[in-house]
Design an enzyme around this catalytic site. Structure first.
Site, PDB file in Angstrom:
ATOM      1  N   LYS A 167       0.864  -1.185  -0.111  1.00  0.00           N
ATOM      2  CA  LYS A 167      -0.180   0.072  -0.254  1.00  0.00           C
ATOM      3  C   LYS A 167       0.842   1.249   0.133  1.00  0.00           C
ATOM      4  CE  LYS A 167      -3.302  -3.403   0.894  1.00  0.00           C
ATOM      5  NZ  LYS A 167      -3.781  -4.154  -0.064  1.00  0.00           N
TER       6      LYS A 167
HETATM    7  C1  LIG Z   1      -4.586  -5.264   0.976  1.00  0.00           C
HETATM    8  C2  LIG Z   1      -6.043  -5.106   1.072  1.00  0.00           C
HETATM    9  C3  LIG Z   1      -6.757  -5.829   2.080  1.00  0.00           C
HETATM   10  C4  LIG Z   1      -6.206  -6.425   3.094  1.00  0.00           C
HETATM   11  O1  LIG Z   1      -5.136  -5.740   3.913  1.00  0.00           O
HETATM   12  P1  LIG Z   1      -4.145  -6.226   4.906  1.00  0.00           P
HETATM   13  O2  LIG Z   1      -3.755  -4.969   5.914  1.00  0.00           O
HETATM   14  O3  LIG Z   1      -3.178  -6.920   4.329  1.00  0.00           O
HETATM   15  O4  LIG Z   1      -4.852  -7.006   5.806  1.00  0.00           O
HETATM   16  C5  LIG Z   1      -8.296  -5.440   2.198  1.00  0.00           C
HETATM   17  N1  LIG Z   1      -8.654  -5.097   1.226  1.00  0.00           N
HETATM   18  C6  LIG Z   1      -8.351  -4.572  -0.157  1.00  0.00           C
HETATM   19  C7  LIG Z   1      -8.899  -3.926  -1.085  1.00  0.00           C
HETATM   20  C8  LIG Z   1      -6.688  -4.601   0.164  1.00  0.00           C
HETATM   21  O5  LIG Z   1      -6.372  -4.084  -1.171  1.00  0.00           O
END
Ligand SMILES: *Cc1c(COP(=O)(O)O)cnc(C)c1O
Length: 394
Positions: free
Chosen positions: A193
């Site tokens: 992210k």
């Molecule tokens: C990455 C992601 C998640 C999960 O996030 P984590 O912090 O890895 O649990 C959930 N929803 C979306 C749309 C994502 O891109």
């Protein structure tokens, strides 16, 4: 203090798909926190929450272990349970649908709009039943979804709205940062992210009752947190008021998060410059479609996704392989949960032609900070070179 420079394990000249922007500042913050002796949820988590709430404009922020646990707790406080249905896109990381399953509810998948990769309000409304309790929208690849349209639907049918903003930290909807538009907004700090704490998550809310319950649930339902007990001058005993979870963020992660948050606006601005270069280079090619922003709604460009139309002269997987051969990492389009093994057996009758087509015919290009002008130009030139019919090349 000298820290080791980031090691690059990828082959020489390989352009990665993504890379977290972490500096010696983040490393120093983690180092300093470790030496304070307070390493799990404590003062740094509280500071990160306060700064994150301020950044997004939300009243409260609650830090958790990741976005998946943020979504799980949001389902609980929104009152979603066994037998309920929650509408969400299939086109999302699988954690979106999983969070619905965790509370015994059923994810009902709706279509996305091809211009934004975000849930389509019209298709969503068609899938509302007597059992629908909530809509879980996803700001996919950082592109803000149409929050207003879903808020209207939720009011009309008395549903809860939850935002999966895992990819959307720093994105803007109606000229305001994502995080303060609705009652429950969930963020991720996974390295894929825009800012990262290794792993980590945050929930923003404007509701005091949600805020209090989220804080209980993330720490075993404990009525008094460790820090209050630690600082108390008189003995106090905690009670565990409901069955909770261990979804804590550590102070080491929070210390890194505070430094990342300070850089967030700059990181987003840099990402948008790279995205602008891609847009400029590809805008006139009639066989590809690019993600579309609208007035007042801006993406943090967590990912840059290119859709290859039917008249594209090169097949998607061929293109990905050729780019890899030239040292450019790419990814296929965003996954669709209903086609994954964990969901396929329950979803035999699900047909989501738009989502499936987007997954099968789109490609994510490298975008990270700092990505030099040279790398951006190399990606653009290589990509364009492959798309141009050979016969036209002199
Ligand atoms: C990455 C992601 C998640 C999960 O996030 P984590 O912090 O890895 O649990 C959930 N929803 C979306 C749309 C994502 O891109």
């Amino acid at each position: 203090m000298v820290f080791q420079k980031e090691k690059n394990n990828s082959p020489k000249h390989m352009i990665p798909i993504a890379k977290p922007y972490l500096t010696e500042e983040e490393a120093q913050a983690a180092y300093d926190t470790i030496l304070t002796g307070w390493i799990t949820q404590g003062p740094k988590v509280q500071e990160f929450e306060e700064k994150f709430a301020k950044y997004t404009g939300a009243k409260y922020a609650v830090a958790v272990s990741n976005c998946t646990t943020a979504l799980h707790l949001s389902m609980i406080v929104a009152g979603i349970g066994t037998g309920d249905e929650v509408i969400c896109p299939s086109m999302s990381y699988i954690a979106t649908a999983n969070a619905i399953k965790y509370v015994g509810a059923t994810p009902v998948f709706a279509e996305v709009k091809p211009e934004t990769y975000n849930l389509d309000p019209v298709d969503t409304e068609k899938r509302i039943t007597d059992r629908t309790k909530a809509i879980l929208i996803v700001h996919q690849i950082g592109m803000p979804g149409n929050i207003d349209a879903f808020q209207e639907l939720c009011e009309k049918y008395n549903l809860k709205l939850i935002e999966d903003a895992a990819c959307a930290v720093g994105s803007v909807y109606k000229n305001k940062k994502i995080g303060a538009h609705s009652e429950l907004v969930c963020f991720s700090f996974h390295p894929r992210k825009v800012i990262s704490t290794g792993d980590g998550g945050m929930i923003t809310t404007n509701r005091e009752d949600y805020y209090k319950r989220l804080r209980l649930l993330r720490q075993h339902g404990m009525s008094i947190n460790d820090r209050v007990r630690h600082e108390a001058s008189k003995i106090i005993f905690e009670d565990h008021v409901e069955v909770g979870y261990n979804y804590r963020m550590t102070d080491i992660q929070a210390a890194v998060g505070i430094k990342q948050l300070e850089k967030l606006d700059w990181i987003v601005a840099e990402r948008r410059k790279i995205a602008a270069a891609y847009h400029e280079a590809f805008k006139d090619i009639d066989f590809i479609s690019l993600p579309l922003e609208s007035e007042g709604n801006y993406s943090n460009y967590q990912s840059f996704c290119v859709y290859l139309r039917k008249n594209c002269p090169v097949e998607r997987n061929t293109l990905m392989q050729e780019l890899l051969d030239k040292g450019i990492a790419t990814r296929r389009g965003i996954m669709t949960s209903h086609r994954e093994t964990a969901y396929r057996k329950f979803q035999e009758n699900t047909s989501l032609p738009i989502s499936e087509d987007l997954q099968d015919n789109s490609i994510i290009l490298p975008l990270y900070v700092p990505m030099g002008r040279e790398e951006v130009t190399y990606v653009i030139d290589t990509f364009l070179g492959m798309l141009t019919p050979k016969a036209l090349v002199l």
